[in-house]
Design a protein around this motif. Sequence first.
Motif, PDB file in Angstrom:
ATOM      1  N   GLU A  29     -80.200  -8.830  -0.178  1.00 34.93           N
ATOM      2  CA  GLU A  29     -79.051  -7.775  -0.416  1.00 34.93           C
ATOM      3  C   GLU A  29     -80.057  -6.369  -0.577  1.00 34.93           C
ATOM      4  O   GLU A  29     -80.828  -6.397  -1.330  1.00 34.93           O
ATOM      5  CB  GLU A  29     -78.381  -7.951  -1.781  1.00 34.93           C
ATOM      6  N   GLU A  42     -78.825  -2.291  -1.569  1.00 32.59           N
ATOM      7  CA  GLU A  42     -77.861  -1.286  -2.035  1.00 32.59           C
ATOM      8  C   GLU A  42     -78.494  -0.105  -1.693  1.00 32.59           C
ATOM      9  O   GLU A  42     -79.486   0.262  -1.888  1.00 32.59           O
ATOM     10  CB  GLU A  42     -77.577  -1.640  -3.457  1.00 32.59           C
ATOM     11  N   HIS A  46     -71.826   4.317  -2.753  1.00 30.07           N
ATOM     12  CA  HIS A  46     -72.635   3.114  -2.904  1.00 30.07           C
ATOM     13  C   HIS A  46     -72.022   2.193  -1.857  1.00 30.07           C
ATOM     14  O   HIS A  46     -70.809   1.605  -1.715  1.00 30.07           O
ATOM     15  CB  HIS A  46     -72.192   2.724  -4.266  1.00 30.07           C
ATOM     16  N   ILE A 106     -73.026  -1.936  -0.277  1.00 32.55           N
ATOM     17  CA  ILE A 106     -73.886  -3.125  -0.531  1.00 32.55           C
ATOM     18  C   ILE A 106     -74.026  -3.795   0.918  1.00 32.55           C
ATOM     19  O   ILE A 106     -73.027  -3.952   1.626  1.00 32.55           O
ATOM     20  CB  ILE A 106     -73.202  -4.202  -1.406  1.00 32.55           C
ATOM     21  N   ARG A 115     -75.629  -7.056   2.957  1.00 33.85           N
ATOM     22  CA  ARG A 115     -76.197  -8.308   3.016  1.00 33.85           C
ATOM     23  C   ARG A 115     -76.833  -9.084   4.276  1.00 33.85           C
ATOM     24  O   ARG A 115     -76.860  -8.327   5.394  1.00 33.85           O
ATOM     25  CB  ARG A 115     -75.215  -9.569   2.373  1.00 33.85           C
TER      26      ARG A 115
END
Length: 190
Positions: free
Chosen positions: A145, A147, A158, A160, A162
């Motif tokens: 992960e 960010e 923001h 995220i 994966r």
Amino acid sequence: MVAPSRHRYTLQDDLAVEEMSAVRHEYLDGEVFAMAGGTPEHAALSAAALVLLGERLRGGPCRPSSSDLRIRIVATGLATYPDAAVICGESVRDATSPTHVTNPSIIVEVLSPGTSDYDRGEKREHDQQIVSLRDYVLVAQDRREVEVFARTDAGWVHEIHRGGDMVTLTAAAVRFTVDELYDAAGLSSP
């Protein structure tokens, strides 16, 4: 009972200690904080991020720096060492310390159990005061992960990412997949 007073250090005091110390320190508002060493996964991810950034930035105006680079956030006074950083153009040195630069475009922090909350919260808030900063990147070591806090005209966004996702760092037009980073670190399934 009167509480004992704590010694307040100047940035110059911190720099003198830093030159002689085997331990790195962060400096903020007269206080000096020792930075702990990282896990093998932390070290591998920091190195992989540095190599990946170096490959993507080759030949352009931006260059990566390791955790040896000292960053100073002039607006808040924090002096610190990110796990990796990217400077675009000439380095701007802090007027009070020629060993600190003040103009990173990208900062990368590999999260550790003991520093995750700090890196996500207070340290991010300090770093986001850097006028030149465009991307603040957090890399997990316990899962695939990444960010990214990216500065836009409307403020900080923001995201995220994966395993399998593409990460784009706008500051230097760098793109890589989350899996590329973790594979480069030799971490098959953190």
